[in-house]
Design a protein around this motif. Structure first.
Motif, mmCIF file in Angstrom:
data_model
loop_
_atom_site.group_PDB
_atom_site.id
_atom_site.type_symbol
_atom_site.label_atom_id
_atom_site.label_comp_id
_atom_site.label_asym_id
_atom_site.label_seq_id
_atom_site.Cartn_x
_atom_site.Cartn_y
_atom_site.Cartn_z
ATOM 1 N N ASN A 1 0.836 -1.409 0.043
ATOM 2 C CA ASN A 1 -0.062 -0.079 0.035
ATOM 3 C C ASN A 1 0.796 1.116 0.080
ATOM 4 O O ASN A 1 0.694 2.236 -0.692
ATOM 5 C CB ASN A 1 -1.132 0.189 1.287
ATOM 6 C CG ASN A 1 -2.005 1.002 1.067
ATOM 7 O OD1 ASN A 1 -2.246 1.268 0.064
ATOM 8 N ND2 ASN A 1 -2.549 1.421 2.141
ATOM 9 N N ASP A 2 1.959 1.305 0.662
ATOM 10 C CA ASP A 2 3.017 2.439 0.824
ATOM 11 C C ASP A 2 3.476 2.704 -0.533
ATOM 12 O O ASP A 2 3.714 3.905 -0.928
ATOM 13 C CB ASP A 2 4.111 2.297 1.848
ATOM 14 C CG ASP A 2 3.422 2.070 3.293
ATOM 15 O OD1 ASP A 2 2.240 2.836 3.682
ATOM 16 O OD2 ASP A 2 3.962 1.712 4.083
ATOM 17 N N SER A 3 4.002 1.661 -1.164
ATOM 18 C CA SER A 3 4.652 1.956 -2.545
ATOM 19 C C SER A 3 3.443 2.385 -3.522
ATOM 20 O O SER A 3 3.767 3.167 -4.630
ATOM 21 C CB SER A 3 4.805 0.286 -3.011
ATOM 22 O OG SER A 3 5.337 0.525 -4.526
ATOM 23 N N LEU A 4 2.178 1.724 -3.512
ATOM 24 C CA LEU A 4 1.143 2.516 -4.254
ATOM 25 C C LEU A 4 0.905 3.810 -4.134
ATOM 26 O O LEU A 4 0.703 4.675 -4.964
ATOM 27 C CB LEU A 4 -0.020 1.516 -4.087
ATOM 28 C CG LEU A 4 -1.213 1.973 -5.063
ATOM 29 C CD1 LEU A 4 -1.026 1.773 -6.604
ATOM 30 C CD2 LEU A 4 -2.631 1.010 -4.834
ATOM 31 N N ASP A 5 0.976 4.228 -2.846
ATOM 32 C CA ASP A 5 0.552 5.510 -2.268
ATOM 33 C C ASP A 5 1.808 6.484 -2.896
ATOM 34 O O ASP A 5 1.315 7.474 -3.440
ATOM 35 C CB ASP A 5 0.488 5.749 -0.903
ATOM 36 C CG ASP A 5 -0.608 5.115 -0.375
ATOM 37 O OD1 ASP A 5 -1.566 4.952 -1.100
ATOM 38 O OD2 ASP A 5 -0.757 4.948 0.973
ATOM 39 N N ARG A 6 2.855 5.971 -3.155
ATOM 40 C CA ARG A 6 4.026 6.927 -3.427
ATOM 41 C C ARG A 6 3.741 7.018 -5.096
ATOM 42 O O ARG A 6 4.117 8.246 -5.436
ATOM 43 C CB ARG A 6 5.347 6.368 -3.143
ATOM 44 C CG ARG A 6 5.791 6.433 -1.942
ATOM 45 C CD ARG A 6 6.988 6.725 -1.677
ATOM 46 N NE ARG A 6 7.530 6.647 -0.250
ATOM 47 C CZ ARG A 6 7.881 7.792 0.245
ATOM 48 N NH1 ARG A 6 7.965 8.921 -0.253
ATOM 49 N NH2 ARG A 6 8.293 7.693 1.889
ATOM 50 N N TRP A 7 3.454 6.180 -5.842
ATOM 51 C CA TRP A 7 3.209 6.246 -7.194
ATOM 52 C C TRP A 7 2.178 6.998 -7.518
ATOM 53 O O TRP A 7 2.012 7.652 -8.593
ATOM 54 C CB TRP A 7 2.839 4.704 -7.722
ATOM 55 C CG TRP A 7 4.246 4.065 -8.081
ATOM 56 C CD1 TRP A 7 4.777 3.132 -7.419
ATOM 57 C CD2 TRP A 7 5.174 4.530 -9.015
ATOM 58 N NE1 TRP A 7 5.986 2.665 -7.908
ATOM 59 C CE2 TRP A 7 6.565 3.461 -9.036
ATOM 60 C CE3 TRP A 7 5.284 5.484 -10.182
ATOM 61 C CZ2 TRP A 7 7.372 3.489 -9.902
ATOM 62 C CZ3 TRP A 7 6.270 5.681 -10.949
ATOM 63 C CH2 TRP A 7 7.257 4.546 -10.795
ATOM 64 N N ILE A 8 0.889 6.867 -6.577
ATOM 65 C CA ILE A 8 -0.299 7.820 -6.859
ATOM 66 C C ILE A 8 0.292 9.307 -6.594
ATOM 67 O O ILE A 8 -0.143 10.184 -7.232
ATOM 68 C CB ILE A 8 -1.286 7.515 -5.803
ATOM 69 C CG1 ILE A 8 -1.887 6.184 -6.408
ATOM 70 C CG2 ILE A 8 -2.347 8.619 -6.046
ATOM 71 C CD1 ILE A 8 -2.927 5.513 -5.450
ATOM 72 N N GLN A 9 1.105 9.558 -5.517
ATOM 73 C CA GLN A 9 1.601 10.904 -5.180
ATOM 74 C C GLN A 9 2.338 11.370 -6.386
ATOM 75 O O GLN A 9 2.493 12.501 -6.842
ATOM 76 C CB GLN A 9 2.350 10.980 -3.871
ATOM 77 C CG GLN A 9 1.441 10.898 -2.659
ATOM 78 C CD GLN A 9 2.461 10.758 -1.487
ATOM 79 O OE1 GLN A 9 3.637 10.461 -1.363
ATOM 80 N NE2 GLN A 9 1.635 10.453 -0.226
ATOM 81 N N ARG A 10 3.290 10.639 -7.054
ATOM 82 C CA ARG A 10 4.301 11.146 -8.140
ATOM 83 C C ARG A 10 3.417 11.289 -9.237
ATOM 84 O O ARG A 10 3.726 12.239 -10.120
ATOM 85 C CB ARG A 10 5.349 9.928 -8.294
ATOM 86 C CG ARG A 10 6.320 9.664 -7.360
ATOM 87 C CD ARG A 10 7.189 8.574 -7.634
ATOM 88 N NE ARG A 10 8.241 8.308 -6.629
ATOM 89 C CZ ARG A 10 8.567 7.169 -6.291
ATOM 90 N NH1 ARG A 10 8.671 6.206 -7.363
ATOM 91 N NH2 ARG A 10 9.647 7.120 -5.304
ATOM 92 N N LEU A 11 2.422 10.475 -9.509
ATOM 93 C CA LEU A 11 1.430 10.612 -10.693
ATOM 94 C C LEU A 11 0.709 12.078 -10.623
ATOM 95 O O LEU A 11 0.733 12.812 -11.451
ATOM 96 C CB LEU A 11 0.679 9.542 -11.031
ATOM 97 C CG LEU A 11 -0.171 9.448 -12.212
ATOM 98 C CD1 LEU A 11 0.541 9.618 -13.499
ATOM 99 C CD2 LEU A 11 -1.247 8.408 -12.219
ATOM 100 N N THR A 12 0.257 12.065 -9.287
ATOM 101 C CA THR A 12 -0.502 13.518 -9.244
ATOM 102 C C THR A 12 0.327 14.585 -9.412
ATOM 103 O O THR A 12 -0.071 15.608 -9.710
ATOM 104 C CB THR A 12 -1.015 13.416 -7.738
ATOM 105 O OG1 THR A 12 -1.886 12.527 -7.698
ATOM 106 C CG2 THR A 12 -2.079 14.689 -7.391
#
Length: 51
Positions: free
Chosen positions: A3-14
């Motif tokens: 979940n932490d890894s997915l959150d980081r990718w979402i933050q980068r994409l945003t």
């Protein structure tokens, strides 16, 4: 965790999307309000002087 890894990718994409939107707004603003190469003289219509 996964979940932490997915959150980081979402933050980068945003962040990338927000930077792209900001760059687009700056570009549009510069095109609309920046200096023109061939300004139209006052009173001219379609490149001709109005009567």
């Amino acid at each position: 965790m996964m979940n932490d890894s997915l959150d980081r990718w979402i933050q980068r994409l945003t962040l990338a999307a927000m930077i792209a939107v900001a760059a687009a707004l700056v570009t549009v603003g510069a095109r609309l309000y920046g200096p023109r190469a061939h300004p139209t003289p006052a009173g001219a219509v379609d490149g001709r002087q109005a009567p």
